[in-house]
Design a protein around this motif. Structure first.
Motif, PDB file in Angstrom:
ATOM      1  N   LEU A  30       0.856  -1.183   0.000  1.00  7.74           N
ATOM      2  CA  LEU A  30       0.000   0.000   0.000  1.00  7.74           C
ATOM      3  C   LEU A  30       0.893   1.234   0.000  1.00  7.74           C
ATOM      4  CD1 LEU A  30      -2.778  -0.922   2.588  1.00  7.74           C
ATOM      5  CD2 LEU A  30      -2.979  -0.863   0.103  1.00  7.74           C
ATOM      6  N   ILE A  31       0.523   2.230  -0.801  1.00  7.78           N
ATOM      7  CA  ILE A  31       1.296   3.460  -0.898  1.00  7.78           C
ATOM      8  C   ILE A  31       0.414   4.620  -0.461  1.00  7.78           C
ATOM      9  CG2 ILE A  31       2.393   5.058  -2.517  1.00  7.78           C
ATOM     10  CD1 ILE A  31       3.281   2.701  -4.156  1.00  7.78           C
ATOM     11  N   ALA A  32       0.953   5.480   0.406  1.00  4.91           N
ATOM     12  CA  ALA A  32       0.224   6.671   0.830  1.00  4.91           C
ATOM     13  C   ALA A  32       0.057   7.599  -0.362  1.00  4.91           C
ATOM     14  CB  ALA A  32       0.975   7.378   1.947  1.00  4.91           C
ATOM     15  N   MET A  33      -1.154   8.088  -0.559  1.00  7.75           N
ATOM     16  CA  MET A  33      -1.447   8.904  -1.735  1.00  7.75           C
ATOM     17  C   MET A  33      -1.697  10.369  -1.411  1.00  7.75           C
ATOM     18  SD  MET A  33      -1.133   6.810  -4.173  1.00  7.75           S
ATOM     19  CE  MET A  33      -1.771   7.756  -5.530  1.00  7.75           C
ATOM     20  N   GLN A  34      -2.034  10.650  -0.159  1.00  3.28           N
ATOM     21  CA  GLN A  34      -2.338  12.020   0.219  1.00  3.28           C
ATOM     22  C   GLN A  34      -2.028  12.176   1.700  1.00  3.28           C
ATOM     23  OE1 GLN A  34      -6.461  13.015  -0.390  1.00  3.28           O
ATOM     24  NE2 GLN A  34      -5.980  15.155  -0.777  1.00  3.28           N
ATOM     25  N   TRP A  35      -1.599  13.382   2.088  1.00  2.65           N
ATOM     26  CA  TRP A  35      -1.210  13.626   3.465  1.00  2.65           C
ATOM     27  C   TRP A  35      -2.023  14.775   4.023  1.00  2.65           C
ATOM     28  CZ3 TRP A  35       1.750  12.127  -0.488  1.00  2.65           C
ATOM     29  CH2 TRP A  35       2.528  10.986  -0.306  1.00  2.65           C
ATOM     30  N   GLY A  36      -2.337  14.663   5.314  1.00  5.70           N
ATOM     31  CA  GLY A  36      -3.077  15.710   5.999  1.00  5.70           C
ATOM     32  C   GLY A  36      -2.146  16.808   6.478  1.00  5.70           C
ATOM     33  N   ARG A  37      -2.709  17.787   7.136  1.00  7.21           N
ATOM     34  CA  ARG A  37      -1.921  18.918   7.637  1.00  7.21           C
ATOM     35  C   ARG A  37      -0.926  18.501   8.712  1.00  7.21           C
ATOM     36  NH1 ARG A  37      -4.553  24.254   6.629  1.00  7.21           N
ATOM     37  NH2 ARG A  37      -6.352  23.768   5.334  1.00  7.21           N
ATOM     38  N   ASN A  38      -1.207  17.389   9.374  1.00  4.84           N
ATOM     39  CA  ASN A  38      -0.308  16.909  10.420  1.00  4.84           C
ATOM     40  C   ASN A  38       0.830  16.054   9.857  1.00  4.84           C
ATOM     41  OD1 ASN A  38      -1.716  14.640   9.681  1.00  4.84           O
ATOM     42  ND2 ASN A  38      -2.444  14.142  11.741  1.00  4.84           N
ATOM     43  N   GLY A  39       0.858  15.866   8.545  1.00  2.00           N
ATOM     44  CA  GLY A  39       1.920  15.096   7.913  1.00  2.00           C
ATOM     45  C   GLY A  39       1.653  13.604   7.838  1.00  2.00           C
ATOM     46  N   GLU A  40       0.512  13.173   8.340  1.00  2.00           N
ATOM     47  CA  GLU A  40       0.147  11.759   8.308  1.00  2.00           C
ATOM     48  C   GLU A  40      -0.659  11.456   7.042  1.00  2.00           C
ATOM     49  OE1 GLU A  40       1.083   9.375  10.545  1.00  2.00           O
ATOM     50  OE2 GLU A  40       2.351  10.990  11.307  1.00  2.00           O
ATOM     51  N   PRO A  41      -0.464  10.267   6.462  1.00  3.71           N
ATOM     52  CA  PRO A  41      -1.245   9.895   5.276  1.00  3.71           C
ATOM     53  C   PRO A  41      -2.738   9.832   5.596  1.00  3.71           C
ATOM     54  CG  PRO A  41       0.620   8.419   5.561  1.00  3.71           C
ATOM     55  CD  PRO A  41       0.540   9.255   6.796  1.00  3.71           C
ATOM     56  N   PRO A  46      -3.403   0.569  -3.446  1.00  2.00           N
ATOM     57  CA  PRO A  46      -2.527  -0.569  -3.742  1.00  2.00           C
ATOM     58  C   PRO A  46      -1.342  -0.102  -4.602  1.00  2.00           C
ATOM     59  CG  PRO A  46      -4.809  -1.136  -4.175  1.00  2.00           C
ATOM     60  CD  PRO A  46      -4.774   0.330  -3.888  1.00  2.00           C
ATOM     61  N   LYS A  47      -0.214  -0.731  -4.395  1.00  5.60           N
ATOM     62  CA  LYS A  47       1.018  -0.323  -5.073  1.00  5.60           C
ATOM     63  C   LYS A  47       0.848  -0.277  -6.585  1.00  5.60           C
ATOM     64  CE  LYS A  47       5.765  -1.966  -5.589  1.00  5.60           C
ATOM     65  NZ  LYS A  47       6.739  -2.956  -5.096  1.00  5.60           N
ATOM     66  N   TRP A  48       0.274  -1.322  -7.169  1.00  4.75           N
ATOM     67  CA  TRP A  48       0.137  -1.366  -8.628  1.00  4.75           C
ATOM     68  C   TRP A  48      -0.743  -0.240  -9.135  1.00  4.75           C
ATOM     69  CZ3 TRP A  48      -4.580  -1.712 -10.899  1.00  4.75           C
ATOM     70  CH2 TRP A  48      -5.640  -2.142 -10.083  1.00  4.75           C
ATOM     71  N   PHE A  49      -1.795   0.085  -8.393  1.00  2.00           N
ATOM     72  CA  PHE A  49      -2.712   1.142  -8.812  1.00  2.00           C
ATOM     73  C   PHE A  49      -2.073   2.518  -8.658  1.00  2.00           C
ATOM     74  CE2 PHE A  49      -6.188   4.164  -8.112  1.00  2.00           C
ATOM     75  CZ  PHE A  49      -6.907   3.960  -9.265  1.00  2.00           C
ATOM     76  N   ALA A  50      -1.361   2.706  -7.563  1.00  2.00           N
ATOM     77  CA  ALA A  50      -0.698   3.993  -7.321  1.00  2.00           C
ATOM     78  C   ALA A  50       0.347   4.279  -8.390  1.00  2.00           C
ATOM     79  CB  ALA A  50      -0.053   3.999  -5.940  1.00  2.00           C
ATOM     80  N   MET A  51       1.024   3.240  -8.838  1.00  2.00           N
ATOM     81  CA  MET A  51       2.088   3.439  -9.816  1.00  2.00           C
ATOM     82  C   MET A  51       1.549   3.545 -11.238  1.00  2.00           C
ATOM     83  SD  MET A  51       4.949   0.942  -8.172  1.00  2.00           S
ATOM     84  CE  MET A  51       6.159   1.342  -9.398  1.00  2.00           C
ATOM     85  N   TRP A  52       0.801   2.564 -11.672  1.00  2.00           N
ATOM     86  CA  TRP A  52       0.383   2.516 -13.079  1.00  2.00           C
ATOM     87  C   TRP A  52      -0.913   3.264 -13.335  1.00  2.00           C
ATOM     88  CZ3 TRP A  52       4.257   1.634 -15.978  1.00  2.00           C
ATOM     89  CH2 TRP A  52       5.320   0.867 -15.485  1.00  2.00           C
ATOM     90  N   GLY A  53      -1.653   3.563 -12.283  1.00  2.00           N
ATOM     91  CA  GLY A  53      -2.861   4.362 -12.445  1.00  2.00           C
ATOM     92  C   GLY A  53      -2.558   5.764 -12.937  1.00  2.00           C
TER      93      GLY A  53
END
Length: 105
Positions: A30-41, A46-53
């Motif tokens: 799993l890959i973090a796709m977005q981060w909040g103001r506190n710096g946490e995802p 899923p890795k394949w979707f985050a990369m090839w999407g």
């Protein structure tokens, strides 16, 4: 084909290169796709979707721009500049996400 499509093609080639380079170096599924103001995802993909999407997303947006400029040209302005800006931002943000994913390894 617009001259901006050369920038777009380069951006797609860079995204594919980033995927091939970082893919084996990211151990998580799993890959973090977005981060909040506190710096946490805030959410993961899923890795394949985050990369090839991203490649699919870029193609879909470029197709939409082509359709809009072909069938409703009176509603579309600054196509070339928009394509260049879109290409640079998507390639840069994709690199950022992959670098953060590798660092979280």
């Amino acid at each position: 084909m617009l001259p901006a499509d050369y920038v777009f093609g380069l951006a797609v080639a860079l995204v594919v290169t980033f995927n091939l380079y970082f893919g084996p170096r990211i151990g998580r599924e799993l890959i973090a796709m977005q981060w909040g103001r506190n710096g946490e995802p805030t959410w993961y993909a899923p890795k394949w979707f985050a990369m090839w999407g991203m490649v699919v997303f870029m193609g879909a947006v470029r197709l939409f721009i082509w359709l809009a400029s072909s069938y409703a040209p009176q509603s579309v302005h600054g196509v070339e500049l928009g394509i260049v800006i879109f290409s640079v931002i998507t390639a840069g943000s994709h690199l950022f996400v992959l670098m953060k994913a590798r660092a979280a390894h």
